[in-house]
Design a protein around this motif. Structure first.
Motif, mmCIF file in Angstrom:
data_model
loop_
_atom_site.group_PDB
_atom_site.id
_atom_site.type_symbol
_atom_site.label_atom_id
_atom_site.label_comp_id
_atom_site.label_asym_id
_atom_site.label_seq_id
_atom_site.Cartn_x
_atom_site.Cartn_y
_atom_site.Cartn_z
ATOM 1 N N ARG A 82 0.839 -1.180 0.000
ATOM 2 C CA ARG A 82 0.000 0.000 0.000
ATOM 3 C C ARG A 82 0.881 1.239 0.000
ATOM 4 O O ARG A 82 2.006 1.229 0.475
ATOM 5 N N CYS A 83 0.327 2.307 -0.564
ATOM 6 C CA CYS A 83 1.020 3.587 -0.591
ATOM 7 C C CYS A 83 0.421 4.500 0.464
ATOM 8 O O CYS A 83 -0.802 4.608 0.564
ATOM 9 N N LEU A 84 1.264 5.127 1.234
ATOM 10 C CA LEU A 84 0.835 6.148 2.188
ATOM 11 C C LEU A 84 1.427 7.485 1.770
ATOM 12 O O LEU A 84 2.623 7.575 1.478
ATOM 13 N N SER A 85 0.577 8.495 1.726
ATOM 14 C CA SER A 85 1.027 9.867 1.521
ATOM 15 C C SER A 85 0.988 10.550 2.882
ATOM 16 O O SER A 85 -0.087 10.830 3.410
ATOM 17 N N ILE A 86 2.167 10.789 3.476
ATOM 18 C CA ILE A 86 2.280 11.198 4.871
ATOM 19 C C ILE A 86 2.839 12.614 4.958
ATOM 20 O O ILE A 86 3.820 12.955 4.296
ATOM 21 N N HIS A 87 2.201 13.427 5.798
ATOM 22 C CA HIS A 87 2.665 14.797 6.012
ATOM 23 C C HIS A 87 2.798 15.031 7.509
ATOM 24 O O HIS A 87 1.892 14.699 8.284
ATOM 25 N N GLN A 88 3.921 15.622 7.916
ATOM 26 C CA GLN A 88 4.118 15.980 9.315
ATOM 27 C C GLN A 88 3.660 17.415 9.508
ATOM 28 O O GLN A 88 4.266 18.356 9.013
ATOM 29 N N LYS A 89 2.551 17.589 10.225
ATOM 30 C CA LYS A 89 1.988 18.917 10.459
ATOM 31 C C LYS A 89 2.678 19.635 11.607
ATOM 32 O O LYS A 89 2.682 20.862 11.683
ATOM 33 N N HIS A 90 3.216 18.853 12.522
ATOM 34 C CA HIS A 90 3.868 19.380 13.724
ATOM 35 C C HIS A 90 4.718 18.238 14.257
ATOM 36 O O HIS A 90 4.520 17.072 13.879
ATOM 37 N N ALA A 91 5.672 18.545 15.124
ATOM 38 C CA ALA A 91 6.492 17.482 15.710
ATOM 39 C C ALA A 91 5.645 16.395 16.359
ATOM 40 O O ALA A 91 6.059 15.230 16.438
ATOM 41 N N ASN A 92 4.415 16.750 16.780
ATOM 42 C CA ASN A 92 3.551 15.796 17.487
ATOM 43 C C ASN A 92 2.341 15.347 16.674
ATOM 44 O O ASN A 92 1.461 14.683 17.226
ATOM 45 N N VAL A 93 2.292 15.677 15.385
ATOM 46 C CA VAL A 93 1.134 15.315 14.551
ATOM 47 C C VAL A 93 1.593 14.853 13.169
ATOM 48 O O VAL A 93 2.327 15.569 12.477
ATOM 49 N N LEU A 94 1.147 13.664 12.784
ATOM 50 C CA LEU A 94 1.293 13.169 11.413
ATOM 51 C C LEU A 94 -0.096 12.977 10.832
ATOM 52 O O LEU A 94 -1.025 12.549 11.538
ATOM 53 N N GLN A 95 -0.263 13.267 9.549
ATOM 54 C CA GLN A 95 -1.520 12.993 8.851
ATOM 55 C C GLN A 95 -1.209 12.254 7.562
ATOM 56 O O GLN A 95 -0.186 12.512 6.915
ATOM 57 N N TYR A 96 -2.119 11.333 7.184
ATOM 58 C CA TYR A 96 -1.863 10.567 5.963
ATOM 59 C C TYR A 96 -3.156 10.130 5.293
ATOM 60 O O TYR A 96 -4.218 10.036 5.920
ATOM 61 N N LYS A 97 -3.026 9.864 3.996
ATOM 62 C CA LYS A 97 -4.026 9.142 3.233
ATOM 63 C C LYS A 97 -3.341 7.902 2.684
ATOM 64 O O LYS A 97 -2.119 7.880 2.503
ATOM 65 N N GLU A 98 -4.124 6.869 2.412
ATOM 66 C CA GLU A 98 -3.515 5.619 1.971
ATOM 67 C C GLU A 98 -4.325 4.959 0.870
ATOM 68 O O GLU A 98 -5.534 5.177 0.741
ATOM 69 N N SER A 99 -3.627 4.135 0.094
ATOM 70 C CA SER A 99 -4.295 3.323 -0.929
ATOM 71 C C SER A 99 -4.836 2.052 -0.280
ATOM 72 O O SER A 99 -4.581 1.778 0.898
ATOM 73 N N LYS A 100 -5.578 1.287 -1.046
ATOM 74 C CA LYS A 100 -5.939 -0.057 -0.602
ATOM 75 C C LYS A 100 -4.674 -0.903 -0.576
ATOM 76 O O LYS A 100 -3.659 -0.570 -1.190
ATOM 77 N N CYS A 101 -4.700 -2.015 0.161
ATOM 78 C CA CYS A 101 -3.561 -2.926 0.175
ATOM 79 C C CYS A 101 -3.668 -3.822 -1.055
ATOM 80 O O CYS A 101 -4.647 -4.571 -1.214
#
Length: 238
Positions: A82-101
């Motif tokens: 699966r592909c994850l598109s990951i963004h670090q918004k802050h040192a204490n926060v990660l956000q992501y969207k992902e594909s199906k496996c």
């Protein structure tokens, strides 16, 4: 956290208080700033991340040329990718969207292109994070709504503690408003960031009915906007 928001209107009282087909790098090293234990709503237990794995997603196989895109292989799901598109918004926060496996043979770019724009955005909050100064300073009165009308009499109050990473919400009950109740909640701010013209902060709540030990109930995301009389503030629901 379920989708839903508690809306406030805050009014200022006082200003004091204090590759061939597989396009990517030859290896995959996740940023060291991501390492640690994280909470994600709906996932049991803390999520461990190190420079090669995310506990609930598996081993990172490739980082694509697009710096936010990573390919993971999860042995618990039959070694699918699966592909994850990951963004670090802050040192204490990660956000992501992902594909199906995906189990069939596809190149990595195709897997990442399969992430739908409608795919939900998921958030990870660092466990036992250090506090940051809350972006709302001072002392305020506020009215609030839990979806059954505006509770504005009597007014509730909010103030920032001497520890500027903490806010205290003192709610008042309105006799004619369903869902309103008298209670006090303390918010420990752990992150804040801006995205476009929208401002956010994340806090861990603590009160008589919400304990920081219960991470599913205690982590909250806030959206806020400064106005001439104070702030407009929305809080994610439990």
């Amino acid at each position: 956290m379920n989708k839903g928001w508690l809306t406030f209107v805050l009014s200022l009282l006082q200003s004091y208080y204090p590759t061939s087909c597989q396009t990517g790098l030859d290896n995959c090293i996740l940023p060291s700033s991501w390492s640690g234990l994280w909470f994600e709503s709906g996932v049991r237990g803390a999520i461990s991340i190190n420079t090669s794995t995310m506990l609930h997603k598996g081993k990172c196989m490739k980082q694509l040329k697009h710096p936010s895109q990573f390919i993971f292989k999860n042995s618990q799901e039959g070694n699918c990718l699966r592909c994850l598109s990951i963004h670090q918004k802050h040192a204490n926060v990660l956000q992501y969207k992902e594909s199906k496996c995906i189990t069939e043979r596809k190149n990595y770019k195709e897997i990442c292109r399969s992430i739908s724009v409608d795919e939900p955005l998921k958030s990870l909050f660092r466990v036992n994070a250090s506090g940051v100064d809350c972006p709302i300073h001072g002392t305020y009165s506020f009215s609030y709504s839990r979806g059954h009308g505006l509770c504005s009499y009597p007014l509730s109050s909010l103030h920032q503690c001497s520890d500027k990473s903490r806010l205290v919400f003192s709610y008042q009950a309105c006799v004619d408003i369903k869902g309103s109740q008298s209670q006090t909640e303390q918010a420990h701010c752990i992150a804040d960031w801006k995205e476009g013209s929208t401002y956010y902060f994340v806090a861990q709540m603590n009160s008589s009915h919400v304990s920081t030990v219960d991470q599913e109930s205690s982590f909250r995301c806030f959206v806020y906007k400064e106005i001439h009389t104070g702030f407009l503030l929305s809080q994610s629901a439990e």
